[in-house]
Design a protein around this motif. Structure first.
Motif, PDB file in Angstrom:
ATOM      1  N   GLY A 142       0.815  -1.439  -0.019  1.00 35.12           N
ATOM      2  CA  GLY A 142       0.315   0.300   0.232  1.00 35.12           C
ATOM      3  C   GLY A 142       0.910   1.572  -0.197  1.00 35.12           C
ATOM      4  N   LEU A 143       1.682   1.305   0.528  1.00 37.78           N
ATOM      5  CA  LEU A 143       2.850   2.521   0.924  1.00 37.78           C
ATOM      6  C   LEU A 143       3.466   3.058  -0.624  1.00 37.78           C
ATOM      7  N   ARG A 144       3.905   2.005  -0.830  1.00 40.59           N
ATOM      8  CA  ARG A 144       4.148   1.768  -2.581  1.00 40.59           C
ATOM      9  C   ARG A 144       3.383   2.635  -3.213  1.00 40.59           C
ATOM     10  N   ALA A 145       2.116   2.946  -3.390  1.00 45.60           N
ATOM     11  CA  ALA A 145       0.888   3.153  -4.194  1.00 45.60           C
ATOM     12  C   ALA A 145       0.586   4.754  -3.700  1.00 45.60           C
ATOM     13  N   LEU A 146       1.667   5.380  -2.857  1.00 45.84           N
ATOM     14  CA  LEU A 146       0.928   6.232  -2.129  1.00 45.84           C
ATOM     15  C   LEU A 146       1.328   7.350  -2.741  1.00 45.84           C
ATOM     16  N   PRO A 147       0.191   8.031  -3.145  1.00 44.60           N
ATOM     17  CA  PRO A 147       0.987   9.493  -4.424  1.00 44.60           C
ATOM     18  C   PRO A 147       1.980  10.888  -3.376  1.00 44.60           C
ATOM     19  N   LYS A 148       2.336  11.107  -4.162  1.00 45.55           N
ATOM     20  CA  LYS A 148       3.767  12.164  -3.830  1.00 45.55           C
ATOM     21  C   LYS A 148       3.335  13.645  -3.209  1.00 45.55           C
ATOM     22  N   GLU A 149       1.331  13.076  -4.108  1.00 41.25           N
ATOM     23  CA  GLU A 149       1.315  14.815  -4.219  1.00 41.25           C
ATOM     24  C   GLU A 149       1.127  14.912  -2.363  1.00 41.25           C
ATOM     25  N   LEU A 150      -0.114  13.873  -1.946  1.00 36.94           N
ATOM     26  CA  LEU A 150      -0.955  14.373  -1.139  1.00 36.94           C
ATOM     27  C   LEU A 150       0.509  14.259   0.314  1.00 36.94           C
ATOM     28  N   ILE A 151       2.048  13.492   0.119  1.00 39.24           N
ATOM     29  CA  ILE A 151       2.978  13.989   1.428  1.00 39.24           C
ATOM     30  C   ILE A 151       3.796  15.490   1.140  1.00 39.24           C
ATOM     31  N   GLU A 152       3.730  15.416  -0.023  1.00 38.45           N
ATOM     32  CA  GLU A 152       4.455  16.723  -0.781  1.00 38.45           C
ATOM     33  C   GLU A 152       3.325  17.728  -0.531  1.00 38.45           C
ATOM     34  N   ALA A 153       2.230  17.501  -0.770  1.00 39.99           N
ATOM     35  CA  ALA A 153       0.802  18.778  -0.328  1.00 39.99           C
ATOM     36  C   ALA A 153       1.120  19.010   1.236  1.00 39.99           C
ATOM     37  N   GLY A 154       1.244  18.000   2.148  1.00 43.57           N
ATOM     38  CA  GLY A 154       1.573  17.537   3.883  1.00 43.57           C
ATOM     39  C   GLY A 154       3.058  18.722   4.219  1.00 43.57           C
ATOM     40  N   LEU A 155       4.107  18.711   3.616  1.00 45.76           N
ATOM     41  CA  LEU A 155       4.957  18.669   3.808  1.00 45.76           C
ATOM     42  C   LEU A 155       5.240  21.011   3.688  1.00 45.76           C
ATOM     43  N   ALA A 156       5.055  21.158   2.731  1.00 46.05           N
ATOM     44  CA  ALA A 156       4.143  22.382   1.295  1.00 46.05           C
ATOM     45  C   ALA A 156       4.244  23.234   2.462  1.00 46.05           C
ATOM     46  N   ALA A 157       2.901  22.356   3.356  1.00 45.73           N
ATOM     47  CA  ALA A 157       1.955  23.048   4.656  1.00 45.73           C
ATOM     48  C   ALA A 157       2.347  23.833   5.986  1.00 45.73           C
ATOM     49  N   GLY A 158       3.487  22.950   5.627  1.00 50.49           N
ATOM     50  CA  GLY A 158       4.142  23.216   6.963  1.00 50.49           C
ATOM     51  C   GLY A 158       4.254  21.668   7.978  1.00 50.49           C
ATOM     52  N   ALA A 159       3.988  21.079   7.865  1.00 50.83           N
ATOM     53  CA  ALA A 159       3.480  19.886   8.901  1.00 50.83           C
ATOM     54  C   ALA A 159       4.947  19.001   8.528  1.00 50.83           C
ATOM     55  N   GLY A 160       4.842  18.725   9.576  1.00 57.21           N
ATOM     56  CA  GLY A 160       6.132  17.361   9.814  1.00 57.21           C
ATOM     57  C   GLY A 160       6.301  16.039   9.129  1.00 57.21           C
ATOM     58  N   LYS A 161       7.369  15.932   9.152  1.00 57.87           N
ATOM     59  CA  LYS A 161       7.390  14.066   8.888  1.00 57.87           C
ATOM     60  C   LYS A 161       6.364  13.040   9.370  1.00 57.87           C
ATOM     61  N   LEU A 162       5.705  13.489  10.353  1.00 56.33           N
ATOM     62  CA  LEU A 162       5.743  12.371  11.637  1.00 56.33           C
ATOM     63  C   LEU A 162       4.408  12.841  11.668  1.00 56.33           C
ATOM     64  N   THR A 163       4.101  14.350  11.767  1.00 52.85           N
ATOM     65  CA  THR A 163       2.116  14.200  11.584  1.00 52.85           C
ATOM     66  C   THR A 163       1.939  14.701  10.308  1.00 52.85           C
ATOM     67  N   VAL A 164       2.714  14.117   9.034  1.00 52.07           N
ATOM     68  CA  VAL A 164       2.215  14.296   7.972  1.00 52.07           C
ATOM     69  C   VAL A 164       1.878  12.303   7.778  1.00 52.07           C
ATOM     70  N   LEU A 165       2.982  11.336   8.583  1.00 56.45           N
ATOM     71  CA  LEU A 165       2.660  10.076   8.285  1.00 56.45           C
ATOM     72  C   LEU A 165       0.966  10.085   9.664  1.00 56.45           C
ATOM     73  N   ARG A 166       1.071  10.990  10.284  1.00 53.33           N
ATOM     74  CA  ARG A 166      -0.088  10.378  10.956  1.00 53.33           C
ATOM     75  C   ARG A 166      -1.330  10.577  10.688  1.00 53.33           C
ATOM     76  N   THR A 167      -1.355  11.712   9.935  1.00 49.48           N
ATOM     77  CA  THR A 167      -2.797  12.556   9.053  1.00 49.48           C
ATOM     78  C   THR A 167      -2.838  11.911   7.721  1.00 49.48           C
ATOM     79  N   ILE A 168      -1.446  11.861   7.232  1.00 47.34           N
ATOM     80  CA  ILE A 168      -2.152  11.839   5.802  1.00 47.34           C
ATOM     81  C   ILE A 168      -2.091  10.030   5.407  1.00 47.34           C
ATOM     82  N   ILE A 169      -0.600   9.629   5.617  1.00 50.02           N
ATOM     83  CA  ILE A 169      -0.557   8.319   5.262  1.00 50.02           C
ATOM     84  C   ILE A 169      -1.189   6.928   6.150  1.00 50.02           C
ATOM     85  N   LEU A 170      -0.877   7.420   7.119  1.00 50.14           N
ATOM     86  CA  LEU A 170      -1.970   6.381   8.391  1.00 50.14           C
ATOM     87  C   LEU A 170      -2.982   6.246   7.478  1.00 50.14           C
TER      88      LEU A 170
END
Length: 568
Positions: free
Chosen positions: A170-198
């Motif tokens: 499942g992680l392999r198919a995760l679109p990079k736009e969602l992660i990059e959007a979260g990082l661009a909005a100022g979220a940390g890596k752990l926040t992106v992991l908790r609120t977007i990826i998981l």
């Protein structure tokens, strides 16, 4: 092409399709239907006597409670380990990823009884490894693995790779736009992991949990090695003891117990489905894979921790197993003077049952792999390229024997083949063929999935051109499709072989004198107190498993992604 030719070709396709439908029904639907019938109508007459006797027996509910405790505990531990490792492997820039994945997945390919035996050799007061290191506890000290906690620990280690594999896909198919959007909005890596990826990984995570739950519930090897000596019975070991002690006269009773396991397993699968229906987890965008998170200064410490995990769950128990296999008797420290290969010589050349077990396991596994590939190539053709509601049901039926615990299939097979087959007048009970039937039924899906993945990557142009030219389906399958899906089919055959070669859950209930398998002989050695012989035979099975896994890497690049679970 004339209309009559097209009609004839469609008729040929339907004949093959219905042949596959009948075959899958015999392998999956018939055994389970016979099991349910025996549970509610023993002897052919509807009766609640057997059901009432089993359900009113306190031993039954003790085994149910123990099964649920160890299953839930093992599943939780497997989810924690597998999820953390999957996130590091799939989302970060860790090095030597392929080597790590190979080592982490290896415990899943090693038989559960071998895993249990290996761990027993590094935790008890008679451990050759601990005695050599001067760390062995005093004689008479109870081995801590002979307990519910020991079973939970080893179930978690055994099935953590299952969670890892499903979540990594499942992680392999995760679109990079969602992660990059979260990082661009100022979220940390752990926040992106908790609120977007998981949250987006809920479907594969829940699927991994369901696989772990069903696998742990039906596991026989680990509870047999660790639970029986402590009189801690779970449902599979209770069924084994009842059938071993009472023989065919206990079939109605163990049929009810097997149905009870099936009901618990199906309840877990239903809960999985309900959890996924509560929300829509579909991703409406597709893109290239997400860029891995840079660990920077945390990379080396993280890699050290991950490889330390491999050291603990793989290297240490195997070292203990090897040490025990090299000493003349259990409890002797391994030194230059005590080291011997006599245990290997005995199990390879002197012990008749071990020699038969090698031949039986190799022959059964190879034959099952060949038959499954022959069935999977045309079956995947219809499932992937001729989709319909009936074919979706056919796919579900093919997966059923593998989704349910192996003990359920074994008891069902006994019920079917105890009496001579109609027309033929031949009984398969107490023969090697009943084990072969169960191997084909249980492991069909392991050969089918890689072949189906191969079909998904094929261009149908050549096959359609041959069809227009008048080539029948069988000819197209043999001359066009099979060469194209051969790498995936070979990988599927190897998966079947590796899984069946070390199998114990099914064969422990079906073996007879002269028809032993390797898992049965290892179990018998350990039960008889011959731990050094059991260790030597177990080491040989690990060597075969490791050699075949390494051999597959030679043609790994020709395979669809994900076909080989031990390759990143």
């Amino acid at each position: 092409m004339s209309g009559s030719a097209a009609k004839a070709m469609r008729g040929g396709d339907l004949t093959l399709l219905w042949g596959l439908v009948v075959l899958v029904a015999v392998l999956s639907i018939l055994p389970l239907a016979r099991l349910v019938l025996e549970g509610i109508a023993p002897g052919g007459a509807l009766s609640s006597g057997v059901i009432g006797a089993v359900l009113s027996d306190p031993t039954t509910w003790t085994a149910v409670r123990n099964s649920l405790v160890t299953t839930f505990g093992g599943t939780v531990l497997a989810v924690v380990i597998g999820s953390i490792v999957a996130c590091f492997v799939a989302l970060t820039d860790m090095r030597a990823r392929n080597a790590f994945v190979f080592c982490f997945v290896l415990p899943l390919m090693i038989a559960p009884q071998v895993t249990a035996l290996a761990w027993l050799q590094v935790t008890g007061p008679s451990s050759a490894l601990l005695k050599t290191l001067g760390l062995a506890p005093p004689l008479g000290t109870r081995n801590p693995l002979y307990s519910a906690e020991g079973i939970i620990l080893l179930l978690g280690i055994q099935y953590a790779p299952l969670v890892f594999l499903t979540l990594r896909a499942g992680l392999r198919a995760l679109p990079k736009e969602l992660i990059e959007a979260g990082l661009a909005a100022g979220a940390g890596k752990l926040t992106v992991l908790r609120t977007i990826i998981l949250p987006l990984m809920t479907p594969p995570l829940v699927a991994g949990i369901a696989l772990c739950f069903v696998s742990s519930l039906g596991n026989f090897g680990i509870p047999a090695f660790l639970g029986i000596p402590a009189n801690y019975l779970v449902l599979p070991t209770l069924i084994y003891q009842r059938l071993s002690g009472l023989g065919p006269s206990a079939l109605s009773e163990v049929a009810v117990l097997s149905t009870l396991i099936g009901v618990i397993a199906m309840a877990g699968i239903v809960v999985q489905d309900l959890m996924l229906r509560r929300r829509d987890f579909r991703i409406t965008t597709t893109s290239t894979a997400a860029r891995p998170f840079e660990l920077r200064g945390w990379r080396l410490p993280s890699e050290i921790l991950l490889w330390a995990l491999v050291l603990v769950i793989l290297v240490v128990p195997l070292a203990g197993l090897v040490a025990t296999s090299l000493v003349p008797s259990y409890g002797v420290p391994l030194t230059a003077a005590s080291a011997t290969l006599e245990n290997y010589a005995y199990v390879m050349f002197d012990h008749a049952a071990s020699r038969r077990a090698f031949a039986n396991s190799f022959g059964l596994s190879a034959a099952a792999a060949v038959v499954i590939v022959v069935v999977s190539v045309p079956l995947a053709y219809f499932l992937v390229w001729r989709r319909s509601r009936m074919l979706r049901l056919l796919n579900l039926a093919a997966e059923l024997p593998y989704a349910l615990p192996g003990v359920v299939l074994a008891i069902a097979a006994i019920l079917i083949f105890l009496k001579p087959l109609p027309v033929f007048g031949v009984s398969l009970y107490n023969t090697i063929w009943i084990i072969f039937f169960c191997y084909v039924a249980r492991f069909l899906v392991l050969g089918l999935r890689p072949v189906a993945s191969g079909y998904h990557q094929l261009d149908r142009t050549l096959e359609e051109a041959a069809q227009v030219a008048g080539a029948g389906l069988l000819r197209r399958l043999v001359t066009i499709i099979l060469p194209l899906v051969a790498p995936a089919a070979t990988a599927g055959a190897l998966l079947v072989f590796l899984t069946a070669f070390n199998e114990l859950t099914v064969s422990a209930l079906l073996w007879s004198s002269g028809n032993e398998t390797l898992g049965v002989v290892v179990f018998s050695f350990e039960q008889g107190g011959d731990s050094t012989y059991a260790a030597a035979l177990a080491v040989l099975t690990v060597i075969v498993t490791l050699a075949l896994m390494l051999a597959t890497l030679l043609f790994a690049r020709k395979l669809p992604q994900g076909v080989l679970p031990w390759r990143d």
